[in-house]
Design an enzyme around this catalytic site. Structure first.
Site, mmCIF file in Angstrom:
data_model
loop_
_atom_site.group_PDB
_atom_site.id
_atom_site.type_symbol
_atom_site.label_atom_id
_atom_site.label_comp_id
_atom_site.label_asym_id
_atom_site.label_seq_id
_atom_site.Cartn_x
_atom_site.Cartn_y
_atom_site.Cartn_z
ATOM 1 N N GLU A 126 12.761 -8.953 2.648
ATOM 2 C CA GLU A 126 11.903 -7.796 2.890
ATOM 3 C C GLU A 126 12.730 -6.525 2.725
ATOM 4 O OE1 GLU A 126 9.002 -8.100 6.117
ATOM 5 O OE2 GLU A 126 9.808 -6.207 6.884
ATOM 6 N N PRO B 162 0.795 -1.230 0.000
ATOM 7 C CA PRO B 162 0.000 0.000 0.000
ATOM 8 C C PRO B 162 0.829 1.283 0.000
ATOM 9 C CG PRO B 162 -0.901 -1.558 1.577
ATOM 10 C CD PRO B 162 0.395 -2.135 1.087
ATOM 11 N N ASN B 163 0.371 2.213 -0.793
ATOM 12 C CA ASN B 163 0.894 3.579 -0.904
ATOM 13 C C ASN B 163 2.248 3.694 -1.589
ATOM 14 O OD1 ASN B 163 -1.369 4.790 0.398
ATOM 15 N ND2 ASN B 163 -0.570 4.002 2.331
ATOM 16 N N TYR C 131 11.166 8.844 1.869
ATOM 17 C CA TYR C 131 11.155 7.745 0.903
ATOM 18 C C TYR C 131 11.963 8.014 -0.358
ATOM 19 C CZ TYR C 131 7.395 6.219 3.932
ATOM 20 O OH TYR C 131 6.664 5.837 5.026
ATOM 21 N N ARG D 162 5.212 11.185 -2.299
ATOM 22 C CA ARG D 162 4.906 10.955 -0.886
ATOM 23 C C ARG D 162 6.155 11.118 -0.023
ATOM 24 N NH1 ARG D 162 4.047 5.169 2.037
ATOM 25 N NH2 ARG D 162 3.513 5.982 4.083
ATOM 26 N N ASN E 287 8.335 -5.362 -0.417
ATOM 27 C CA ASN E 287 8.185 -4.170 0.403
ATOM 28 C C ASN E 287 6.705 -4.108 0.764
ATOM 29 O OD1 ASN E 287 7.866 -1.684 1.584
ATOM 30 N ND2 ASN E 287 9.276 -0.634 0.201
ATOM 31 N N HIS F 77 12.717 -2.132 2.883
ATOM 32 C CA HIS F 77 12.102 -0.871 3.305
ATOM 33 C C HIS F 77 13.020 0.263 2.869
ATOM 34 C CE1 HIS F 77 9.084 -2.948 5.622
ATOM 35 N NE2 HIS F 77 10.045 -3.731 6.055
ATOM 36 N N ARG G 258 12.206 5.250 13.095
ATOM 37 C CA ARG G 258 10.981 6.020 12.897
ATOM 38 C C ARG G 258 10.034 5.796 14.070
ATOM 39 N NH1 ARG G 258 8.695 5.330 7.201
ATOM 40 N NH2 ARG G 258 7.486 7.090 7.925
ATOM 41 N N ALA H 256 2.783 -0.593 4.809
ATOM 42 C CA ALA H 256 2.135 -0.646 6.122
ATOM 43 C C ALA H 256 1.724 -2.061 6.529
ATOM 44 C CB ALA H 256 0.924 0.277 6.135
#
Length: 144
Positions: free
Chosen positions: A98, A10-11, A23, A18, A74, A100, A107, A77
């Protein structure tokens, strides 16, 4: 020829616009183009997919896993909330790394816990778009 899946959650379709300070300024299309170029140079086929829908992501991974030697994931969320994605990864036993873009451990506290990482061979976090390439390199070169 090895075949890798690249799945973005998502996103991640909003990359480039964004929160570029977190990012980066590259779009998902630009990141995927870099990955495709890197893969072609190594005689590797990539199948990229992005969705904001958890169900679509699960369906894609389940449908494509049998013909793939690895997954670069990735989860966005879903990293912090998706037991369903974790279960999918465990059930398929597809070698997964995975990724990120940001350092999730630097964070918000809720972002530092990854449900899905437990089902992955490793995690690359905080290295920006290069993290995808590092994950692909590991999956291509690893001893099986």
């Amino acid at each position: 020829m090895k075949r890798l899946l690249v799945v973005n959650g998502p996103n991640l379709n909003l990359l480039g616009a964004r929160e570029p300070e977190i990012y980066g300024s590259l779009t998902l299309a630009q990141i995927e183009a870099r990955m495709q170029e890197w893969a072609r140079a190594r005689d590797c086929e990539l199948r990229c997919f992005q969705s904001n829908s958890e169900a679509a992501i699960l369906d894609f991974i389940q449908a494509e896993a049998g013909a793939a030697q690895g997954l670069v994931l990735n989860p966005g969320a879903l990293t912090h909330s998706s037991v369903a994605l974790y279960d999918c990864l465990r059930a398929l036993a597809l070698p997964t790394v995975e990724v990120h873009l940001s350092n999730i451990h630097a964070r918000e506290e809720f972002r530092s816990r990854s449900i899905t990482a437990v089902a992955a061979l490793g995690v690359v976090a905080g290295l920006g778009a290069s993290g995808y390439i590092y994950a692909m390199e590991y999956l291509i070169d690893r001893d099986e």
